[in-house]
Scaffold this motif. Structure first.
Motif, PDB file in Angstrom:
ATOM      1  N   ASP A  15       4.283   5.462  20.367  1.00  0.00           N
ATOM      2  CA  ASP A  15       5.250   4.372  20.491  1.00  0.00           C
ATOM      3  C   ASP A  15       6.168   4.250  19.287  1.00  0.00           C
ATOM      4  OD1 ASP A  15       3.659   3.263  18.525  1.00  0.00           O
ATOM      5  OD2 ASP A  15       2.980   1.553  19.721  1.00  0.00           O
ATOM      6  N   GLY A  16       6.014   5.137  18.299  1.00  0.00           N
ATOM      7  CA  GLY A  16       6.879   5.122  17.130  1.00  0.00           C
ATOM      8  C   GLY A  16       6.613   3.986  16.173  1.00  0.00           C
ATOM      9  N   GLY A  17       5.486   3.272  16.354  1.00  0.00           N
ATOM     10  CA  GLY A  17       5.218   2.107  15.531  1.00  0.00           C
ATOM     11  C   GLY A  17       4.172   2.314  14.463  1.00  0.00           C
ATOM     12  N   SER A  18       3.704   3.544  14.292  1.00  0.00           N
ATOM     13  CA  SER A  18       2.622   3.789  13.329  1.00  0.00           C
ATOM     14  C   SER A  18       2.854   5.099  12.606  1.00  0.00           C
ATOM     15  CB  SER A  18       1.265   3.834  14.035  1.00  0.00           C
ATOM     16  OG  SER A  18       1.054   2.662  14.794  1.00  0.00           O
ATOM     17  N   LEU A  19       2.507   5.114  11.311  1.00  0.00           N
ATOM     18  CA  LEU A  19       2.599   6.310  10.479  1.00  0.00           C
ATOM     19  C   LEU A  19       1.212   6.896  10.310  1.00  0.00           C
ATOM     20  CD1 LEU A  19       4.015   8.251   8.499  1.00  0.00           C
ATOM     21  CD2 LEU A  19       3.686   6.515   6.711  1.00  0.00           C
ATOM     22  N   LEU A  20       1.078   8.179  10.627  1.00  0.00           N
ATOM     23  CA  LEU A  20      -0.189   8.888  10.492  1.00  0.00           C
ATOM     24  C   LEU A  20      -0.042   9.952   9.416  1.00  0.00           C
ATOM     25  CD1 LEU A  20      -0.910   9.477  14.296  1.00  0.00           C
ATOM     26  CD2 LEU A  20      -1.607   7.536  12.899  1.00  0.00           C
ATOM     27  N   ARG A  21      -0.888   9.855   8.383  1.00  0.00           N
ATOM     28  CA  ARG A  21      -0.902  10.861   7.325  1.00  0.00           C
ATOM     29  C   ARG A  21      -2.109  11.762   7.586  1.00  0.00           C
ATOM     30  NH1 ARG A  21      -0.493   5.747   5.809  1.00  0.00           N
ATOM     31  NH2 ARG A  21       1.336   4.974   4.661  1.00  0.00           N
ATOM     32  N   LEU A  22      -1.857  12.939   8.093  1.00  0.00           N
ATOM     33  CA  LEU A  22      -2.928  13.869   8.450  1.00  0.00           C
ATOM     34  C   LEU A  22      -3.265  14.708   7.221  1.00  0.00           C
ATOM     35  CD1 LEU A  22      -4.808  15.144  10.546  1.00  0.00           C
ATOM     36  CD2 LEU A  22      -2.882  16.558  11.315  1.00  0.00           C
ATOM     37  N   MET A  31       0.848  -1.189   0.000  1.00  0.00           N
ATOM     38  CA  MET A  31       0.000   0.000   0.000  1.00  0.00           C
ATOM     39  C   MET A  31       0.886   1.243   0.000  1.00  0.00           C
ATOM     40  SD  MET A  31      -3.200   0.839   2.506  1.00  0.00           S
ATOM     41  CE  MET A  31      -4.069  -0.597   1.911  1.00  0.00           C
ATOM     42  N   PRO A  32       1.249   1.771  -1.187  1.00  0.00           N
ATOM     43  CA  PRO A  32       2.246   2.841  -1.281  1.00  0.00           C
ATOM     44  C   PRO A  32       1.859   4.145  -0.573  1.00  0.00           C
ATOM     45  CG  PRO A  32       1.935   1.785  -3.390  1.00  0.00           C
ATOM     46  CD  PRO A  32       0.837   1.301  -2.487  1.00  0.00           C
ATOM     47  N   ALA A  33       0.843   4.875  -1.111  1.00  0.00           N
ATOM     48  CA  ALA A  33       0.519   6.212  -0.594  1.00  0.00           C
ATOM     49  C   ALA A  33       1.819   6.954  -0.306  1.00  0.00           C
ATOM     50  CB  ALA A  33      -0.375   6.125   0.624  1.00  0.00           C
ATOM     51  N   VAL A  34       1.948   7.548   0.887  1.00  0.00           N
ATOM     52  CA  VAL A  34       3.160   8.253   1.290  1.00  0.00           C
ATOM     53  C   VAL A  34       3.789   7.465   2.423  1.00  0.00           C
ATOM     54  CG1 VAL A  34       4.130  10.396   2.157  1.00  0.00           C
ATOM     55  CG2 VAL A  34       2.127  10.455   0.661  1.00  0.00           C
ATOM     56  N   THR A  35       5.052   7.110   2.289  1.00  0.00           N
ATOM     57  CA  THR A  35       5.744   6.358   3.324  1.00  0.00           C
ATOM     58  C   THR A  35       7.047   7.065   3.680  1.00  0.00           C
ATOM     59  OG1 THR A  35       6.877   4.970   1.689  1.00  0.00           O
ATOM     60  CG2 THR A  35       4.764   4.173   2.524  1.00  0.00           C
ATOM     61  N   VAL A  36       7.633   6.646   4.789  1.00  0.00           N
ATOM     62  CA  VAL A  36       8.941   7.162   5.203  1.00  0.00           C
ATOM     63  C   VAL A  36       9.807   5.979   5.602  1.00  0.00           C
ATOM     64  CG1 VAL A  36       8.108   9.419   5.974  1.00  0.00           C
ATOM     65  CG2 VAL A  36       8.122   7.503   7.576  1.00  0.00           C
ATOM     66  N   ASP A  37      11.128   6.141   5.440  1.00  0.00           N
ATOM     67  CA  ASP A  37      12.054   5.058   5.765  1.00  0.00           C
ATOM     68  C   ASP A  37      12.242   4.905   7.273  1.00  0.00           C
ATOM     69  OD1 ASP A  37      12.512   4.453   3.072  1.00  0.00           O
ATOM     70  OD2 ASP A  37      14.099   5.966   2.923  1.00  0.00           O
ATOM     71  N   ASN A  38      12.132   6.021   7.990  1.00  0.00           N
ATOM     72  CA  ASN A  38      12.409   5.987   9.423  1.00  0.00           C
ATOM     73  C   ASN A  38      11.340   6.780  10.178  1.00  0.00           C
ATOM     74  OD1 ASN A  38      13.458   5.919  11.983  1.00  0.00           O
ATOM     75  ND2 ASN A  38      15.345   7.045  11.502  1.00  0.00           N
ATOM     76  N   LEU A  39      10.421   6.073  10.840  1.00  0.00           N
ATOM     77  CA  LEU A  39       9.360   6.745  11.596  1.00  0.00           C
ATOM     78  C   LEU A  39       9.909   7.580  12.750  1.00  0.00           C
ATOM     79  CD1 LEU A  39       6.673   3.921  11.854  1.00  0.00           C
ATOM     80  CD2 LEU A  39       6.548   5.973  10.461  1.00  0.00           C
ATOM     81  N   LEU A  40      11.105   7.243  13.215  1.00  0.00           N
ATOM     82  CA  LEU A  40      11.646   7.913  14.414  1.00  0.00           C
ATOM     83  C   LEU A  40      11.998   9.366  14.158  1.00  0.00           C
ATOM     84  CD1 LEU A  40      13.905   5.035  15.815  1.00  0.00           C
ATOM     85  CD2 LEU A  40      11.532   5.610  16.395  1.00  0.00           C
ATOM     86  N   VAL A  41      12.084   9.772  12.878  1.00  0.00           N
ATOM     87  CA  VAL A  41      12.426  11.166  12.579  1.00  0.00           C
ATOM     88  C   VAL A  41      11.187  12.059  12.558  1.00  0.00           C
ATOM     89  CG1 VAL A  41      14.412  10.399  11.225  1.00  0.00           C
ATOM     90  CG2 VAL A  41      12.257  10.909  10.061  1.00  0.00           C
ATOM     91  N   LEU A  42       9.990  11.462  12.660  1.00  0.00           N
ATOM     92  CA  LEU A  42       8.751  12.239  12.566  1.00  0.00           C
ATOM     93  C   LEU A  42       8.307  12.761  13.928  1.00  0.00           C
ATOM     94  CD1 LEU A  42       6.672   9.916  10.197  1.00  0.00           C
ATOM     95  CD2 LEU A  42       7.996  11.944   9.570  1.00  0.00           C
TER      96      LEU A  42
END
Length: 324
Positions: free
Chosen positions: A176-183, A1-12
Motif C-alpha cells: 500500500d506504499g505506507g510502510s518502509l521495510l529495511r531488509l 527513529m533515524p536508522a535509514v529513511t527515504v523522503d518518498n516511499l513511492l520510489v521504492l
C-alpha cells in the motif's frame, strides 16, 4: 527513529502481498512483555526473548533492545571485555554510535542504520563502547543485539565479521506504499538483504505509518517473530494487539500481517518493528553466559579455554574495562 529513511516511499520497489486460499495466514501463538534491566557497565536494555520457550525461538537465542536513552555528558556506557563462542552476534544501531574492538586486532564503528555481524565461532574476546567524543557530549543511544545460534558443524568456525552500512540494506515499500521495510538479511518476495548468514534467516526493520498494513510472504520452514520497538499495532490473523517492548510469536503459515493503529502516541508517531525468522536448527542447546554450545561438556570446555587464554587475550595497553 533515524536508522535509514527515504523522503518518498513511492520510489521504492513494493512487496507483492501473498494472495489466494492456499496462502495460510499465520496466527499469533503468544505476546510477551520484555522485562527491563541493565547490561555491561550499566546501559538499559529490554530482554525481548525473556520467558519464551527456546524451541519457539530457534535458531535465535537472545535479543536485547539497547535504549532508547538520551545520555547526558559523561553518561554513555558500554561493555567490558568479554568472550563469545558458538554463535553469531548481530548488532544493529538505530540511533547513536558504537565502537567495537576484539582480541584479534579487528574492530570498527557502527552508527545510524549500520549492522555489525560477528561470527564468534571457535571463540573471541571483544569490547563494545561509545566513542570518547560521545562520552564527552552525551547523546541518543538506541539499537539492538541479536544472538543467532550456529549448528554443531559450524560452532568452531574461525571468527569473522560483516560490516553492513545503512546504505547497503535493501529498501522496500509495502504493497500500500505506507510502510518502509529495511531488509538486512534474507529474502522477501525476490528481494535480498546484504547479510550473509550461516543459518538461513530473515531480518527486517519495518516502519509502518498509522493506519497502514504490511502483509509479508514468509517461508513455511521459518519461524516468525516480531518485536515492537515503538508504537502500537495489531498482528496476525486475529489482529492481536501489541505495543512497545512486546514480542509477538507467530504460529505456522506462509504469510504474516502487521498493522499500525490509526492513533499513535506523540513520542512514537509510527509503529516500528523488528521482524525475524529463521530455519530451526533442531539441536540441543547448552547455554550459559557468553557461550552457546550443544552439551554441558562443551560449555565447561569453553569456560576452561577462556580461563586459559585460548579464546584470545586483551591487546597490550588495554585494560579489562572499556577505558583505554
Amino acid at each position: 527513529m533515524p536508522a535509514v529513511t527515504v523522503d518518498n516511499l513511492l520510489v521504492l520497489p513494493r512487496i507483492t502481498e501473498p494472495t489466494g486460499d492456499a496462502v495460510r495466514e499465520r496466527g499469533v501463538a503468544s505476546v510477551t512483555t520484555a522485562p527491563q534491566g541493565y547490561e555491561g557497565e550499566g546501559f538499559p536494555v529490554r530482554r525481548a526473548f525473556a520467558g519464551v520457550d527456546l524451541r519457539l525461538l530457534d535458531p535465535f537465542v537472545h535479543l536485547d533492545q539497547m535504549g532508547e536513552v538520551e545520555y547526558a555528558p559523561g553518561e554513555p556506557k558500554g561493555t567490558p571485555w568479554h568472550p563469545h563462542r558458538g554463535f553469531e552476534t548481530v548488532t544493529y544501531m538505530i540511533d547513536g554510535i558504537l565502537e567495537h574492538e576484539d582480541s584479534q586486532g579487528g574492530g570498527g564503528v557502527i552508527s545510524n542504520g549500520d549492522t555489525q555481524w560477528m561470527t564468534a565461532g571457535a571463540g573471541i574476546l571483544h569490547i563494545e563502547k561509545p566513542p570518547e567524543h560521545l562520552v564527552t557530549s552525551g547523546g541518543v543511544f538506541h539499537g539492538f543485539q541479536l544472538w543467532v545460534n550456529l549448528p554443531s558443524k559450524d560452532k568452531f568456525l574461525p571468527p569473522a565479521y560483516q560490516d553492513l552500512r545503512g546504505g547497503d540494506v535493501a529498501l522496500l515499500a509495502s504493497a500500500d506504499g505506507g510502510s518502509l521495510l529495511r531488509l538486512i538479511a534474507g529474502d522477501i518476495d525476490g528481494h535480498r538483504g546484504p547479510g550473509s548468514t550461516h543459518t538461513p534467516m530473515t531480518m527486517v526493520h519495518a516502519t509502518i505509518q498509522p493506519g497502514s498494513r504490511v502483509r509479508l510472504p514468509w517461508r513455511a520452514d521459518f519461524n516468525a517473530l516480531v518485536y515492537v520497538l515503538s508504537g502500537r499495532g495489531r498482528f496476525g490473523a486475529e489482529q492481536r494487539p501489541a505495543e512497545t517492548g512486546q514480542l509477538v510469536v507467530f504460529g505456522p503459515g506462509r504469510a504474516i500481517t502487521m498493522a499500525a493503529d490509526d492513533r499513535q502516541e506523540t513520542r512514537s508517531p509510527e509503529l516500528d518493528v523488528l521482524v525475524l525468522g529463521g530455519r530451526p536448527i533442531g539441536e540441543p542447546v547448552a547455554w550459559h553466559g557468553p557461550f552457546v554450545m550443544n552439551t554441558r561438556a562443551e560449555l565447561l570446555q569453553a569456560f576452561e579455554d577462556f580461563q586459559a587464554g585460548r579464546l584470545g587475550t586483551i591487546p597490550a595497553g588495554r585494560t579489562a574495562s572499556s577505558e583505554g
